[in-house]
Design a protein around this motif. Sequence first.
Motif, PDB file in Angstrom:
ATOM      1  N   SER A   7       0.818  -1.216   0.000  1.00  0.00           N
ATOM      2  CA  SER A   7       0.000   0.000   0.000  1.00  0.00           C
ATOM      3  C   SER A   7       0.854   1.270   0.000  1.00  0.00           C
ATOM      4  O   SER A   7       0.334   2.367  -0.170  1.00  0.00           O
ATOM      5  N   ILE A   8       2.167   1.118   0.154  1.00  0.00           N
ATOM      6  CA  ILE A   8       3.058   2.274   0.159  1.00  0.00           C
ATOM      7  C   ILE A   8       3.648   2.532  -1.234  1.00  0.00           C
ATOM      8  O   ILE A   8       3.569   3.632  -1.757  1.00  0.00           O
ATOM      9  N   CYS A   9       4.225   1.485  -1.842  1.00  0.00           N
ATOM     10  CA  CYS A   9       4.943   1.698  -3.116  1.00  0.00           C
ATOM     11  C   CYS A   9       4.370   0.914  -4.300  1.00  0.00           C
ATOM     12  O   CYS A   9       4.892   0.985  -5.397  1.00  0.00           O
ATOM     13  N   PRO A  34       8.593 -15.250   5.901  1.00  0.00           N
ATOM     14  CA  PRO A  34       9.181 -15.056   7.233  1.00  0.00           C
ATOM     15  C   PRO A  34       8.710 -13.735   7.847  1.00  0.00           C
ATOM     16  O   PRO A  34       8.457 -12.765   7.131  1.00  0.00           O
ATOM     17  N   SER A  35       8.601 -13.693   9.157  1.00  0.00           N
ATOM     18  CA  SER A  35       8.110 -12.484   9.829  1.00  0.00           C
ATOM     19  C   SER A  35       8.995 -11.272   9.543  1.00  0.00           C
ATOM     20  O   SER A  35       8.528 -10.139   9.560  1.00  0.00           O
ATOM     21  N   GLY A  36      10.257 -11.495   9.242  1.00  0.00           N
ATOM     22  CA  GLY A  36      11.171 -10.396   8.959  1.00  0.00           C
ATOM     23  C   GLY A  36      11.226  -9.977   7.500  1.00  0.00           C
ATOM     24  O   GLY A  36      11.981  -9.076   7.139  1.00  0.00           O
ATOM     25  N   TRP A  37      10.426 -10.625   6.633  1.00  0.00           N
ATOM     26  CA  TRP A  37      10.428 -10.272   5.215  1.00  0.00           C
ATOM     27  C   TRP A  37       9.967  -8.836   5.059  1.00  0.00           C
ATOM     28  O   TRP A  37       9.032  -8.386   5.711  1.00  0.00           O
ATOM     29  N   CYS A  42      10.164  -0.791  -0.809  1.00  0.00           N
ATOM     30  CA  CYS A  42      10.254   0.321   0.137  1.00  0.00           C
ATOM     31  C   CYS A  42      10.591  -0.099   1.567  1.00  0.00           C
ATOM     32  O   CYS A  42      10.624   0.742   2.454  1.00  0.00           O
ATOM     33  N   SER A  43      10.796  -1.382   1.787  1.00  0.00           N
ATOM     34  CA  SER A  43      11.252  -1.933   3.072  1.00  0.00           C
ATOM     35  C   SER A  43      10.221  -1.935   4.199  1.00  0.00           C
ATOM     36  O   SER A  43      10.589  -2.142   5.346  1.00  0.00           O
ATOM     37  N   VAL A  44       8.931  -1.733   3.910  1.00  0.00           N
ATOM     38  CA  VAL A  44       7.924  -1.860   4.962  1.00  0.00           C
ATOM     39  C   VAL A  44       7.639  -3.338   5.212  1.00  0.00           C
ATOM     40  O   VAL A  44       7.969  -4.202   4.392  1.00  0.00           O
ATOM     41  N   GLY A  45       7.003  -3.641   6.331  1.00  0.00           N
ATOM     42  CA  GLY A  45       6.673  -5.019   6.672  1.00  0.00           C
ATOM     43  C   GLY A  45       5.413  -5.511   5.978  1.00  0.00           C
ATOM     44  O   GLY A  45       4.728  -4.766   5.269  1.00  0.00           O
TER      45      GLY A  45
END
Length: 65
Positions: A7-9, A34-37, A42-45
């Motif tokens: 929803s950001i990029c 994975p939870s850390g993906w 844009c590097s958001v979760g």
Amino acid sequence: MARWVCSICDYEYNEEAGDPANGIPPETLFEDLPSGWRCPGCSVGKEAFVRVNEGEVERNEEDYL
């Protein structure tokens, strides 16, 4: 297989394709990432992603034709 859009990029995660560049093989379900993906765009979760309905995608693509 589903498609999810950031929803950001607007990066699209396609479960069928996976994310091989980041070690995620094809046919990996979004909920199995994975939870850390993080979004490669844009590097958001994962919480920033929304599932795309196939009918919506088709209508949106037709709008641009």
